[in-house]
Design a protein around this motif. Structure first.
Motif, PDB file in Angstrom:
ATOM      1  N   PRO A  57      59.190 -16.654  37.518  1.00  0.00           N
ATOM      2  CA  PRO A  57      58.743 -16.435  36.137  1.00  0.00           C
ATOM      3  C   PRO A  57      57.382 -15.757  36.039  1.00  0.00           C
ATOM      4  O   PRO A  57      57.159 -14.920  35.162  1.00  0.00           O
ATOM      5  N   TYR A  60      57.712 -12.140  36.501  1.00  0.00           N
ATOM      6  CA  TYR A  60      58.264 -11.490  35.313  1.00  0.00           C
ATOM      7  C   TYR A  60      57.160 -11.189  34.288  1.00  0.00           C
ATOM      8  O   TYR A  60      57.154 -10.124  33.667  1.00  0.00           O
ATOM      9  N   LYS A 240      56.437 -20.146  33.306  1.00  0.00           N
ATOM     10  CA  LYS A 240      57.000 -20.089  31.961  1.00  0.00           C
ATOM     11  C   LYS A 240      55.945 -20.433  30.920  1.00  0.00           C
ATOM     12  O   LYS A 240      55.855 -19.804  29.860  1.00  0.00           O
ATOM     13  N   GLY A 243      53.599 -17.610  30.479  1.00  0.00           N
ATOM     14  CA  GLY A 243      54.261 -16.544  29.739  1.00  0.00           C
ATOM     15  C   GLY A 243      54.267 -16.826  28.247  1.00  0.00           C
ATOM     16  O   GLY A 243      53.997 -15.932  27.436  1.00  0.00           O
ATOM     17  N   VAL A 244      54.575 -18.077  27.887  1.00  0.00           N
ATOM     18  CA  VAL A 244      54.574 -18.466  26.468  1.00  0.00           C
ATOM     19  C   VAL A 244      53.175 -18.339  25.880  1.00  0.00           C
ATOM     20  O   VAL A 244      52.988 -17.823  24.766  1.00  0.00           O
TER      21      VAL A 244
END
Length: 884
Positions: A57, A60, A240, A243-244
């Motif tokens: 993640p 990404y 994650k 990323g959020v």
């Protein structure tokens, strides 16, 4: 269920006979059924290994930031981000490729050929060409090439330890018919692929090849996808979350831009800077490199790690499930007790002169062969030769003067074996076998060199000595002699003595088990061997104390998985178990939130190696199936090496944890300083290129140094970490937030220093509007240079304190880690270059600083280290968290 039916019936069903198949029929079946070889999983290509490193993640998020940077024309930012991603992937690819090459070097060929009878002609063919119905010939030293229903046997014994875990070779009998639900170890009329013949001869018809063998069935259990390790799970959640956060920050900035009436394009560039600040670009590469450095450390302790994340899993292990045979034991039968001349003693007391008859009988009544490094024969007989050699009596030396002239081979009915030898004009027949059977044929006893009639008391004493040995789980053999008879008739024998032997525990295993206890790790023995033998070894090693801690496979069959889950924490030894049982046991421990390591070398261990959090296979004696299922391979087959590997794993996780906390604390400081300034309506204190530089250079170098730190003293006296704990457990979250806020405050303070001092000097009121009005042109560049410098240098100071949050830097600095000083001074030098070399200053948009300014900023940037020294006594007094 071929083991339940007569051999002739099986031959008839398979369309075969004692003369075997014809060549044409064998060729037809081979074309239809395929080769007798397990399908191996294709090793990943370099491209597949490379792409596997990108499935993360956090990667990404970085790739998304790179794409946006390109779209906005910020090509330098995109190049730097992509460079980090590429570095991470290449390091992971190279390291996993090295592990595969090391395993390939360990791989050994097994069962390449088979002796078959086709159309009545005996020939040697590749084992891969075997088909169902082929008649295979077996003799000592051969590897069984497929699953066979035996059709004839002559004293045949097969070592099935790789499949069943039982250390003593299994006696085979073609006439035997098994019960319907007989376990593998009790199917005396079957021979299984990849087991080895240790004694005698036999013939069998092939009933299963390739995937239809017992090994093939086990291999089919290994196709599940690998589970994520605790660290992978933590980093996946973290990726994650970051990323959020990055997306939310970007959205918030657009709202702020609209509310404040700012230029939308300018705010988009600022949003990218903030997104970059939220994601520690160097973290994936740093974690990968730290794991790779850990792998190199593991090589030094004789461990090959097949997957990088497995390194940190070792540090969380709380249960070590180990196979007995060849792992906790030496996989070599050894005489440990003898009974001769009415005394029970150790074999080291044997004397080549006074105990010559005892030694001579066991060495001559023996079909094993030892020649240099070559050892062929039944492990029991090899143990007897070793006993004789240790006392100076060898079979080669004896057979020259005492050639064998007759014999009566061992069979399971008589449970005895006799060989007759002639020396000069005299003959002597030596008989060895089961104590109770041999005593029935004894009329005399030899004691202190003299023969006399045997009495009831003698027999009682002998049986008592045998019982004492049996209680220690020793395999007991008796020996007798008869003079002047070449017939090999087993009557009127004179009892000579007893030997007791066992596959002994590895000497280093007991210390390893004790060390595991101190580290809060439970050692579990899982074996296919008999209950008494397993429990005796477990007691010797300190694994178990009571009989109630041992259960058998039969008892496991009577439990549901839920019942086993509830009882498993009270158990220490599992005996007479199957591969399916081993998987159930591993799952039961995992159901109790334990991180499980499974250690083994046999084919029967492979499914549980795969099911465990980390499977550890033996490199020397381990089967290829076991190595393929394992996460780690021990190159020295030493159980104690697992302890060293776990110690290294704990140290590596300790390093990764403090590296992650350091990097995230630093990035939090960047995010808070940027967001606070923008919400306040001020210009951005940092440019995107500043953040990238700090994250990739002045952050990454100290992070790598932290990752290279040696493991803390006494790390194996701590309890295993809870796998459910996050990377921020034990005070980690407090440290991340505190130092993030502190670094942000310092960065903003450095950014506002020049405009605030100018306002104060001019006597003007200090307001946000007044400050923002001054932050233009050259002053803005200089203020950003101050903020950039303090941010970078404060993180260098912060890294020194992060080496050990519970110990003063004045102590940790003495611990040798040249990378620490190199990263600190190297990072400082690079930061100077970013402002003082015109080429770099043009790229970063910085101003040249005076020496006094540099000195003031460096001293101000020491603040995190000062707080570290303040926290050390406080943390010790409050016992906050756990070290590492």
């Amino acid at each position: 269920m071929f083991e339940t039916r007569p051999a002739q019936e099986v031959l008839s069903e398979l369309g075969s006979g004692v003369t075997g198949l014809s060549e044409s029929e064998a060729a037809r079946r081979l074309a239809g059924d395929g080769e007798n070889a397990l399908k191996e999983k294709e090793p990943p290509t370099r491209l597949q290994l490379f792409l596997a490193q990108l499935r993360d993640p956090m990667i990404y998020v970085l790739l998304a930031a790179a794409v946006i940077s390109v779209a906005l024309g910020e090509f330098s930012d995109a190049v730097i981000i992509l460079g980090v991603v590429l570095l991470n992937a290449v390091v992971g690819m190279v390291q996993e490729g090295k592990a595969q090459k090391a395993l390939d070097a360990l791989k050994k060929m097994t069962s390449p050929t088979a002796t078959v009878r086709r159309s009545g002609v005996v020939k040697e063919i590749p084992a891969a060409s075997l088909v169902r119905g082929d008649v295979v010939l077996l003799d000592a030293g051969r590897v069984v090439p497929a699953d066979l229903r035996l059709i004839s046997t002559a004293s045949l014994k097969i070592d099935e330890s790789a499949l069943t875990g039982e250390s003593v070779p299994a006696e085979k009998d073609a006439a035997f018919l098994a019960d319907k639900d007989a376990p593998l170890g009790d199917r005396h009329n079957m021979a299984y692929s990849s087991t080895s013949v240790t004694y005698g001869r036999g013939e069998g018809v092939v009933v299963g090849t390739a995937a239809n063998t017992e090994i093939g069935k086990i291999a089919a259990m290994l196709q599940d996808e690998d589970e994520l390790t605790p660290l992978q799970k933590s980093l996946a959640v973290l990726g994650k979350l970051l990323g959020v956060i990055a997306v939310l920050l970007c959205a918030a900035l657009f709202v702020i831009a609209l509310v404040q009436g700012r230029d939308v394009v300018e705010m988009l560039l600022t949003a990218i800077s903030l997104a970059v600040a939220a994601v520690p670009e160097g973290l994936p590469a740093v974690v990968t490199i730290v794991l790779a450095m850990g792998v190199q450390r593991m090589v030094k302790v004789n461990s090959i790690v097949r997957r990088l994340p497995a390194v940190e899993t070792l540090g969380a292990v709380s249960v070590v499930c180990s196979d007995k045979t060849g792992t906790l034991t030496q996989n070599k039968m050894t005489v440990t007790k003898i009974y001769v001349d009415g005394a029970l003693r150790g074999p080291e007391s044997l004397n080549a002169e006074s105990d010559r008859l005892f030694l001579k009988g066991f060495v001559l009544c023996n079909d094993a062969v030892v020649s240099g490094e070559s050892r062929v024969g039944d492990p029991t007989e090899l143990a007897l030769l070793d006993m004789g050699a240790a006392a100076g009596v060898t079979r080669d030396g004896l057979e020259e003067s005492c050639p064998r002239v007759n014999e009566q081979a061992f069979d399971s009915g008589r449970k005895m074996m006799t060989t007759v030898h002639r020396s000069g004009g005299e003959t002597a027949a030596y008989t060895k076998g089961a104590v109770d059977q041999l005593l029935k044929h004894c009329t005399g006893i030899v004691e202190n060199g003299a023969a006399r009639p045997i009495t009831a008391q003698d027999k009682e004493d002998i049986l008592s000595a045998a019982s004492a040995m049996s209680k220690q789980a020793l395999r007991v053999l008796a020996m007798a002699v008869k003079y002047g008879d070449e017939s090999a008739e087993e009557e009127d024998l004179q009892f000579v003595g007893l030997v007791g032997m066992i596959d002994p525990a590895r000497p280093e295993a007991r210390d390893a088990v004790e060390s595991f206890k101190q580290a809060g790790i439970t050692t579990i023995m899982i074996t296919g061997d008999h209950r008494d033998t397993a429990l005796a070894i477990a007691r010797e090693l300190g694994i178990a104390d009571e009989e109630s801690q041992c259960v058998t496979g039969e008892e496991l069959d009577g439990m549901t998985q839920q019942e086993l889950d509830e009882k498993v924490l009270r158990l220490r030894v599992f005996a007479r178990v199957s591969p399916e049982h081993k998987v159930r046991i591993v799952k039961a421990f995992k159901a109790n939130n334990k991180i499980v390591s499974m250690t083994g070398d046999g084919v029967n261990d492979a499914p549980s190696l795969k099911a465990a959090d980390i499977g550890v296979a033996m490199g020397i004696t381990g089967t290829d199936v076991a190595k393929g299922a394992a996460d780690m391979v021990l190159t020295d087959d030493n159980f104690a090496t697992i302890e060293k590997a776990i110690e290294e794993g704990r140290g590596i996780y300790n390093n990764i944890k403090k590296t992650v906390i350091f990097l995230l604390g630093s990035n939090l400081g960047e995010v808070i300083s940027m967001f606070t300034a923008i919400v306040a309506g001020l210009a951005s204190p940092l440019k995107a290129v500043h953040i990238l530089w700090v994250n990739l250079i002045t952050d990454t170098l100290p992070a790598l140094a932290l990752g290279a730190d040696d493991k803390p003293m006494g790390i194996m006296k701590r309890k295993p970490r809870d796998p459910r704990d996050s990377l921020f457990a034990g005070g980690g979250l407090f440290l991340t937030i505190f130092y993030g806020v502190l670094i942000a405050a310092m960065t903003l303070g450095a950014f506002l220093y020049l405009p605030v001092t100018r306002l104060l000097a001019s006597g003007a009121p200090v307001t946000l509007a007044a400050v923002d009005a001054l932050l233009t042109g050259e002053l803005l560049v200089r203020a950003q240079t101050f903020a950039f410098t303090v941010l970078a240098v404060s993180q260098l100071w912060h890294s020194l304190g992060m080496r050990d949050v519970d110990t003063s830097t004045f102590i940790t600095i003495r611990h040798e880690n040249k990378l620490t000083l190199l990263s600190f001074f190297g990072g400082l030098l690079l930061q100077v270059c970013a402002t003082e070399i015109p080429l770099f200053a043009g790229v970063f948009g910085t101003a040249t600083l005076a020496f006094s300014e540099w000195l003031g900023l460096i001293v101000f940037a020491m603040t995190p280290l000062l707080f570290h020294e303040l926290f050390v006594p406080i943390r010790r007094a409050l016992h906050v968290g756990e070290r590492g």
